[in-house]
Design a protein around this motif. Sequence first.
Motif, PDB file in Angstrom:
ATOM      1  N   ARG A 194       0.852  -1.184   0.000  1.00  0.00           N
ATOM      2  CA  ARG A 194       0.000   0.000   0.000  1.00  0.00           C
ATOM      3  C   ARG A 194       0.891   1.239   0.000  1.00  0.00           C
ATOM      4  NH1 ARG A 194      -5.443   0.658   3.444  1.00  0.00           N
ATOM      5  NH2 ARG A 194      -5.682  -1.278   2.302  1.00  0.00           N
ATOM      6  N   LEU A 201       1.407   4.831   0.703  1.00  0.00           N
ATOM      7  CA  LEU A 201       0.775   5.845   1.533  1.00  0.00           C
ATOM      8  C   LEU A 201       1.229   7.251   1.140  1.00  0.00           C
ATOM      9  CD1 LEU A 201       0.951   4.181   5.066  1.00  0.00           C
ATOM     10  CD2 LEU A 201      -0.908   4.119   3.396  1.00  0.00           C
ATOM     11  N   SER A 210       2.807  10.948   1.292  1.00  0.00           N
ATOM     12  CA  SER A 210       4.007  11.453   1.947  1.00  0.00           C
ATOM     13  C   SER A 210       4.404  12.768   1.296  1.00  0.00           C
ATOM     14  CB  SER A 210       5.169  10.456   1.843  1.00  0.00           C
ATOM     15  OG  SER A 210       5.746  10.491   0.563  1.00  0.00           O
ATOM     16  N   ASP A 243      -4.023  10.457  -1.302  1.00  0.00           N
ATOM     17  CA  ASP A 243      -4.820   9.236  -1.325  1.00  0.00           C
ATOM     18  C   ASP A 243      -3.893   8.028  -1.377  1.00  0.00           C
ATOM     19  OD1 ASP A 243      -7.320  10.686  -1.612  1.00  0.00           O
ATOM     20  OD2 ASP A 243      -6.682  11.067  -3.680  1.00  0.00           O
ATOM     21  N   PRO A 244      -4.369   6.855  -0.901  1.00  0.00           N
ATOM     22  CA  PRO A 244      -3.523   5.659  -0.940  1.00  0.00           C
ATOM     23  C   PRO A 244      -3.505   5.013  -2.323  1.00  0.00           C
ATOM     24  CG  PRO A 244      -5.647   5.114   0.017  1.00  0.00           C
ATOM     25  CD  PRO A 244      -5.657   6.605  -0.215  1.00  0.00           C
ATOM     26  N   GLU A 299      -2.170   1.275  -4.447  1.00  0.00           N
ATOM     27  CA  GLU A 299      -1.874  -0.141  -4.232  1.00  0.00           C
ATOM     28  C   GLU A 299      -0.943  -0.621  -5.329  1.00  0.00           C
ATOM     29  OE1 GLU A 299      -4.707  -3.649  -2.973  1.00  0.00           O
ATOM     30  OE2 GLU A 299      -4.705  -3.480  -5.161  1.00  0.00           O
ATOM     31  N   GLU A 350       2.940  11.765   7.972  1.00  0.00           N
ATOM     32  CA  GLU A 350       4.247  11.098   8.045  1.00  0.00           C
ATOM     33  C   GLU A 350       4.691  10.926   9.494  1.00  0.00           C
ATOM     34  OE1 GLU A 350       6.749  12.112   4.002  1.00  0.00           O
ATOM     35  OE2 GLU A 350       6.771  13.574   5.618  1.00  0.00           O
ATOM     36  N   ARG A 397       2.756   8.151  11.034  1.00  0.00           N
ATOM     37  CA  ARG A 397       3.217   6.844  10.551  1.00  0.00           C
ATOM     38  C   ARG A 397       4.451   6.386  11.309  1.00  0.00           C
ATOM     39  NH1 ARG A 397       4.659   5.438   4.211  1.00  0.00           N
ATOM     40  NH2 ARG A 397       5.186   3.227   4.530  1.00  0.00           N
ATOM     41  N   TRP A 432      -6.470   8.960   8.915  1.00  0.00           N
ATOM     42  CA  TRP A 432      -5.930   7.722   8.360  1.00  0.00           C
ATOM     43  C   TRP A 432      -6.930   7.043   7.440  1.00  0.00           C
ATOM     44  CZ3 TRP A 432      -1.611   4.430   8.386  1.00  0.00           C
ATOM     45  CH2 TRP A 432      -0.435   5.066   8.822  1.00  0.00           C
ATOM     46  N   ALA A 441      -5.125   6.823   4.120  1.00  0.00           N
ATOM     47  CA  ALA A 441      -4.548   5.486   3.989  1.00  0.00           C
ATOM     48  C   ALA A 441      -5.573   4.442   3.588  1.00  0.00           C
ATOM     49  CB  ALA A 441      -3.885   5.063   5.301  1.00  0.00           C
ATOM     50  N   TRP A 456      -4.095  -0.781   9.865  1.00  0.00           N
ATOM     51  CA  TRP A 456      -2.791  -0.735   9.218  1.00  0.00           C
ATOM     52  C   TRP A 456      -1.744  -1.483  10.030  1.00  0.00           C
ATOM     53  CZ3 TRP A 456       1.991   1.854  10.226  1.00  0.00           C
ATOM     54  CH2 TRP A 456       2.875   1.871   9.134  1.00  0.00           C
TER      55      TRP A 456
END
Length: 258
Positions: free
Chosen positions: A32, A34, A36, A72-73, A75, A208, A211, A243, A247, A254
């Motif tokens: 995934r 994420l 940053s 946005d996340p 994949e 960040e 995380r 999140w 995420a 997560w």
Amino acid sequence: MTIVPAHPRSAALAPFVATLSAYDLGPAGVHRGLPSTTVSITIPEDTLEIAWLGRPGSRTRSRAVVAGLHLDPAELRQRGGTRGVWLTLSPLGAAALLGVPAAALAGHLADLADVAPALADLPERLAACRSWPRRRALVEDALLAGLARHGDHAAGPDLRAALSALSATGRVGRAADLLGCSRRRLSSTVRGALGVTPKEFQRLLRFEAARAGLAAARTGAVSLASVAATCGFADQAHLTREWRAMAGCTPAEWLRAR
């Protein structure tokens, strides 16, 4: 994603390269991506499928992927060999090393060959290397060549000062005060260079930090409430909402997936 620790980088690249590592996605071959504050480049041993989570039809296959700043996340799916090289560039590094401003990449997933044609053959050259030290040296040489071509595009002192001020405080207005400029001037400087607003950049900074804090929460050293307070969220519920938005899952989900 398992990351092999990076070796010391060239001093010339240090202001622009945040991470340069070998990676292994493990048996599932899924990672995934994420949000940053960096521009990331993923160069797999084979091709890579990448998509924005929750966006049907966004899946593409690429030989090497460049991801701009995003909220946005994503994949990443890699079949067969699950290893490769992963590097992240500071917000200043895209222009200095690739010749493309971070603003042009923001919110996008692009093929490395399209972003930086001079690096189009880098995946194949990496595939021919038999050791991580040789791969690392090859990537550094390619980046140094990019710096020689595009170094004069590196951000000036105004942008560097703006990012420093935004990192020093959680409020955009306070950052503008520190710089002695208006919020409009600050917004114009940041958005023009990075493709995100000052507020969005601060959201990325806070995400960040959270995380990194969750790594301690995973071991039980700190609580999620403590991570939320330390990273500038109003409370744990605020952390969870952010999140979910950024995420695609809660912090607890997560951590379990990790």
